[in-house]
Design an enzyme around this catalytic site. Structure first.
Site, mmCIF file in Angstrom:
data_model
loop_
_atom_site.group_PDB
_atom_site.id
_atom_site.type_symbol
_atom_site.label_atom_id
_atom_site.label_comp_id
_atom_site.label_asym_id
_atom_site.label_seq_id
_atom_site.Cartn_x
_atom_site.Cartn_y
_atom_site.Cartn_z
ATOM 1 N N HIS A 117 0.440 -1.456 0.096
ATOM 2 C CA HIS A 117 -0.151 0.571 -0.246
ATOM 3 C C HIS A 117 0.631 1.032 0.098
ATOM 4 C CE1 HIS A 117 -3.846 -2.341 1.603
ATOM 5 N NE2 HIS A 117 -3.435 -2.851 0.796
ATOM 6 N N GLU A 153 0.465 3.812 1.830
ATOM 7 C CA GLU A 153 1.466 4.090 3.189
ATOM 8 C C GLU A 153 2.864 3.483 3.687
ATOM 9 O OE1 GLU A 153 -1.948 3.463 2.082
ATOM 10 O OE2 GLU A 153 -3.291 3.568 3.634
ATOM 11 N N CYS A 174 -6.014 1.444 5.157
ATOM 12 C CA CYS A 174 -6.802 -0.007 5.704
ATOM 13 C C CYS A 174 -6.214 0.078 7.010
ATOM 14 C CB CYS A 174 -6.507 -0.855 4.918
ATOM 15 S SG CYS A 174 -4.949 -1.395 5.319
ATOM 16 N N CYS A 210 -2.276 -0.626 7.487
ATOM 17 C CA CYS A 210 -1.824 0.283 6.964
ATOM 18 C C CYS A 210 -1.795 1.484 8.220
ATOM 19 C CB CYS A 210 -2.238 1.291 5.876
ATOM 20 S SG CYS A 210 -1.208 -0.220 4.728
#
Length: 169
Positions: free
Chosen positions: A90, A92, A118, A121
């Site tokens: 992801h 992040e 999410c 993250c």
């Protein structure tokens, strides 16, 4: 000739003043950069960009893409589990990893993300010491709201903030 010159100067002044009046806030400015970062995403299912900022300086960027050195979703397709692509890291996480690889301290920073984090993250963001999360689109995990309060991490939904601002005018 003088009238033409006067009109041209007036047009330029009007243009400059309209730019100044529509100058974006810092949150809008950094979010627009995160949106550009998202264009580097290599997963066709969702393009997400993230930037980490401290004292109005960009420290790190990240977008969702495959593990360094491995093929991307755009090359070999998505690897789906429970309806989610697990081939990518992801945005992040990639921004946090990039900062770590380069020895950049991100404690106390703000992260701008084109979609809310999410759960995994969010935990990475919290443990990295980031104290403010600005996101544009809410994306799936409501636990971030409850736990951000407990951890004293400020959550800002930029889209909602702009809508509230325009409704209050």
């Amino acid at each position: 000739m003088h009238i033409f010159s006067f009109l041209e100067k007036t047009k330029k002044l009007f243009f400059i003043s309209s730019l100044l009046m529509s100058r974006p806030s810092w949150d809008e400015y950094f979010m627009s950069i995160a949106e550009i970062v998202a264009t580097r995403s290599t997963c066709p299912r969702k393009s997400v960009g993230a930037i980490i900022v401290k004292d109005k300086n960009i420290l790190s960027t990240g977008y969702n893409g495959s593990i360094r050195g491995l093929p991307h979703c755009t090359e070999v397709g998505c690897m789906l589990e429970n309806g989610h692509c697990v081939r990518t890291i992801h945005a992040e996480a990639n921004a946090i990893i990039q900062a770590a690889r380069h020895g950049v301290k991100i404690e106390g920073a703000t992260i701008y993300i084109t979609a809310s984090p999410c759960w995994n993250c969010f935990k990475l963001i919290a443990n990295s010491g980031i104290k403010r999360i600005v996101f544009k689109e809410f994306y799936r995990d409501e636990r971030i709201f409850e736990f951000s309060k407990q951890l004293d991490i400020e959550l800002v939904h930029l889209q909602k903030e702009k809508e509230n601002y325009s409704q209050s005018k």
